[in-house]
Motif scaffolding. Structure first.
Motif, mmCIF file in Angstrom:
data_model
loop_
_atom_site.group_PDB
_atom_site.id
_atom_site.type_symbol
_atom_site.label_atom_id
_atom_site.label_comp_id
_atom_site.label_asym_id
_atom_site.label_seq_id
_atom_site.Cartn_x
_atom_site.Cartn_y
_atom_site.Cartn_z
ATOM 1 N N ASP A 104 0.825 -1.207 0.000
ATOM 2 C CA ASP A 104 0.000 0.000 0.000
ATOM 3 C C ASP A 104 0.861 1.259 0.000
ATOM 4 N N TRP A 105 2.013 1.186 0.651
ATOM 5 C CA TRP A 105 2.910 2.338 0.756
ATOM 6 C C TRP A 105 4.307 1.815 1.028
ATOM 7 N N TRP A 106 5.335 2.452 0.461
ATOM 8 C CA TRP A 106 6.721 2.088 0.745
ATOM 9 C C TRP A 106 7.553 3.347 0.916
ATOM 10 N N SER A 107 8.687 3.198 1.594
ATOM 11 C CA SER A 107 9.621 4.313 1.746
ATOM 12 C C SER A 107 11.038 3.784 1.894
ATOM 13 N N ILE A 108 11.991 4.655 1.550
ATOM 14 C CA ILE A 108 13.416 4.387 1.774
ATOM 15 C C ILE A 108 13.945 5.534 2.609
ATOM 16 N N THR A 109 14.546 5.199 3.760
ATOM 17 C CA THR A 109 15.021 6.189 4.718
ATOM 18 C C THR A 109 16.480 5.914 5.051
ATOM 19 N N ALA A 110 17.267 6.978 5.204
ATOM 20 C CA ALA A 110 18.658 6.847 5.653
ATOM 21 C C ALA A 110 18.710 7.112 7.156
ATOM 22 N N TYR A 122 14.788 13.179 4.674
ATOM 23 C CA TYR A 122 15.185 11.970 5.382
ATOM 24 C C TYR A 122 14.790 10.699 4.648
ATOM 25 N N SER A 123 13.873 10.833 3.687
ATOM 26 C CA SER A 123 13.421 9.641 2.981
ATOM 27 C C SER A 123 12.703 10.017 1.689
ATOM 28 N N PHE A 124 12.472 9.000 0.880
ATOM 29 C CA PHE A 124 11.597 9.095 -0.287
ATOM 30 C C PHE A 124 10.581 7.973 -0.166
ATOM 31 N N ASN A 125 9.405 8.196 -0.751
ATOM 32 C CA ASN A 125 8.375 7.165 -0.719
ATOM 33 C C ASN A 125 7.648 7.116 -2.055
ATOM 34 N N ASN A 126 6.724 6.186 -2.191
ATOM 35 C CA ASN A 126 6.028 5.993 -3.455
ATOM 36 C C ASN A 126 5.195 7.212 -3.860
ATOM 37 N N GLU A 127 4.963 8.144 -2.964
ATOM 38 C CA GLU A 127 4.180 9.329 -3.299
ATOM 39 C C GLU A 127 5.022 10.550 -3.627
ATOM 40 N N GLU A 167 9.799 8.620 -17.109
ATOM 41 C CA GLU A 167 8.592 8.446 -17.931
ATOM 42 C C GLU A 167 8.016 7.038 -17.836
ATOM 43 N N ASP A 168 8.871 6.027 -17.657
ATOM 44 C CA ASP A 168 8.397 4.641 -17.580
ATOM 45 C C ASP A 168 7.929 4.231 -16.180
ATOM 46 N N GLY A 169 7.934 5.175 -15.231
ATOM 47 C CA GLY A 169 7.491 4.889 -13.870
ATOM 48 C C GLY A 169 8.622 4.495 -12.933
ATOM 49 N N SER A 170 9.800 4.175 -13.464
ATOM 50 C CA SER A 170 10.944 3.827 -12.614
ATOM 51 C C SER A 170 11.485 5.095 -11.955
ATOM 52 N N TRP A 171 12.350 4.935 -11.005
ATOM 53 C CA TRP A 171 12.939 6.070 -10.309
ATOM 54 C C TRP A 171 14.370 5.753 -9.896
#
Length: 192
Positions: free
Chosen positions: A93-99, A114-119, A125-129
């Motif tokens: 439903d939701w994910w994040s990457i935090t240092a 402090y982090s990035f998440n799916n929002e 353009e292809d949805g990757s990041w």
């Protein structure tokens, strides 16, 4: 006197065990590690102590999965290196990457990033990041790392920081096969 010596040795052994983390109970998936014990009612006293120190607010496994990276290809994460995290969407439903600093706290930085998440991650353009992780400013999705807020004399790990990937309400692949579930790829780009 003998009782105090035994007590001191016991406390030292417990502290060393906790600092080493979950040891053999870790499940490896590339450079990422997780444990099926975290959030389980069957967790040992050591696992519970590690979570109490380093996994603040960890919830049950069915509600969330946690993967951590402390090293890339056997080399501890260092402040003088640049890392690239590549990914896509994940079945949660939701994910994040935090240092987190070696002291298990968020790393102070001027950007208050402090982090990035799916929002909030900016996607291709292809949805990757791609997320750049480094102490020096980077373009795009930059996750700044730097010295922890705790004095270096208290440092008890080889790595300068670690990355935590959280998945809330994870899909079956994470719950049933955490060692092969799809995860972001962390690459060392270079060191100064």
């Amino acid at each position: 006197m003998a009782v105090l010596l035994v007590l001191a040795i016991s406390v030292l052994a417990l502290v060393l065990t906790i600092r080493q983390g979950l040891g053999e109970s870790f499940i490896r998936n590339g450079n990422w590690y997780t444990s099926e014990s975290i959030g389980s009612a069957d967790a040992s006293a050591t696992v519970r102590a590690v979570v109490a120190i380093a996994g603040l607010l960890a919830s049950t496994r069915e509600d969330s999965m946690y993967y951590t990276v402390k090293s890339v290809d056997g080399e501890p994460l260092r402040l003088d290196c640049r890392y690239r995290i590549e990914g896509d969407d994940y079945n949660a439903d939701w994910w994040s990457i935090t240092a987190y600093g070696w002291d298990y706290f968020l790393i102070p930085n001027q950007q208050k990033r402090y982090s990035f998440n799916n929002e909030n991650v900016v996607r291709n353009e292809d949805g990757s990041w791609v997320i750049q992780v480094s102490a020096s400013k980077e373009e795009g999705n930059w996750l700044p790392v730097g010295p922890s807020g705790t004095p270096i004399s208290s440092k008890s790990t080889d790595n300068d920081f670690d990355l935590l990937f959280r998945l809330y309400t994870p899909g079956d692949a994470y719950l049933q096969n955490p060692e092969t579930a799809p995860l972001p790829i962390v690459t060392l780009e270079g060191c100064s």
